[in-house]
Design a protein around this motif. Structure first.
Motif, PDB file in Angstrom:
ATOM      1  N   GLU A  68       0.850  -1.194   0.000  1.00  0.00           N
ATOM      2  CA  GLU A  68       0.000   0.000   0.000  1.00  0.00           C
ATOM      3  C   GLU A  68       0.887   1.247   0.000  1.00  0.00           C
ATOM      4  N   GLN A  92      -7.911   0.904   5.454  1.00  0.00           N
ATOM      5  CA  GLN A  92      -7.334   1.002   4.107  1.00  0.00           C
ATOM      6  C   GLN A  92      -7.783  -0.178   3.250  1.00  0.00           C
ATOM      7  N   SER A  93      -7.757  -1.376   3.830  1.00  0.00           N
ATOM      8  CA  SER A  93      -8.159  -2.562   3.060  1.00  0.00           C
ATOM      9  C   SER A  93      -9.653  -2.543   2.764  1.00  0.00           C
ATOM     10  N   ALA A  96     -10.281  -0.198  -0.185  1.00  0.00           N
ATOM     11  CA  ALA A  96      -9.464  -0.388  -1.391  1.00  0.00           C
ATOM     12  C   ALA A  96     -10.317  -0.754  -2.609  1.00  0.00           C
TER      13      ALA A  96
END
Length: 192
Positions: A68, A92-93, A96
């Motif tokens: 990332e 963040q995941s 995404a």
């Protein structure tokens, strides 16, 4: 380190053999410093999906080739990998969107360890399939209220640490999970 005793023993033997061979980065094509130690993650174990992802043929997991913060340019990973606290990496995941998919997640610690290259170090990963990987620790989705599991890609070791520190993240999707833990459980328990 937790896991199957035979896998652990094989990893320790490979690490010892590599240290005896004075490997600095890797073994053969994906890890060029030692040809006498078999790779644990040879390039032939992956299928290039031609979209910045690779499929690990053993597990069926689809990995982002770049950490990332880095960007795939069709040949390699550019830029500097970002670091995150654990909850930030989970978010963040969850947010995404890459290669036309939005179901990315942090891998559990066993999934993440499955791409470590135990015949080399600095970084301990197949540098052809995962170019530009920093030699450092990456968060897994396996964690608790205050601690989470990481894989250190400078040496391939798995360990647990307080989740308030910042480390790298690499995302995965699909596959046949090696463990039943799913980071989505964390979101269900209030980390959103």
């Amino acid at each position: 380190m937790h896991g199957h005793p035979f896998v652990l023993a094989a990893a320790l033997i490979a690490l010892d053999a590599c240290s005896q061979a004075h490997a600095v980065t890797s073994c053969t094509a994906g890890n060029p410093n030692s040809t006498s130690v078999p790779e644990s993650t040879p390039t032939s174990a992956f299928t290039d999906n031609l979209d910045g992802t690779v499929t690990h043929n053993l597990t069926g997991l689809i990995w982002k080739r770049c950490a990332e913060g880095q960007a795939w340019d069709g040949l390699t990973c550019n830029g500097t990998a970002a670091t995150f606290r654990w909850v930030e990496a989970l978010i963040q995941s969850k947010n995404a969107n890459f290669a036309g998919h939005t179901d990315w997640r942090l891998p559990n610690h066993k999934e993440l360890a499955s791409i470590a290259e135990y015949c080399g170090y600095y970084p301990a990963i197949n540098s052809i399939e995962f170019p530009g990987t920093p030699s450092g620790s990456f968060w897994s989705g396996s964690g608790y209220t205050s601690y989470a599991w990481l894989v250190d890609f400078s040496n391939g070791r798995t360990y647990i640490n307080a989740n308030v520190y910042s480390f790298y993240a690499r995302l995965v999707r699909g596959g046949r999970p090696i463990d039943s833990f799913d980071a989505q459980i964390v979101f269900a328990n209030g980390f959103q």
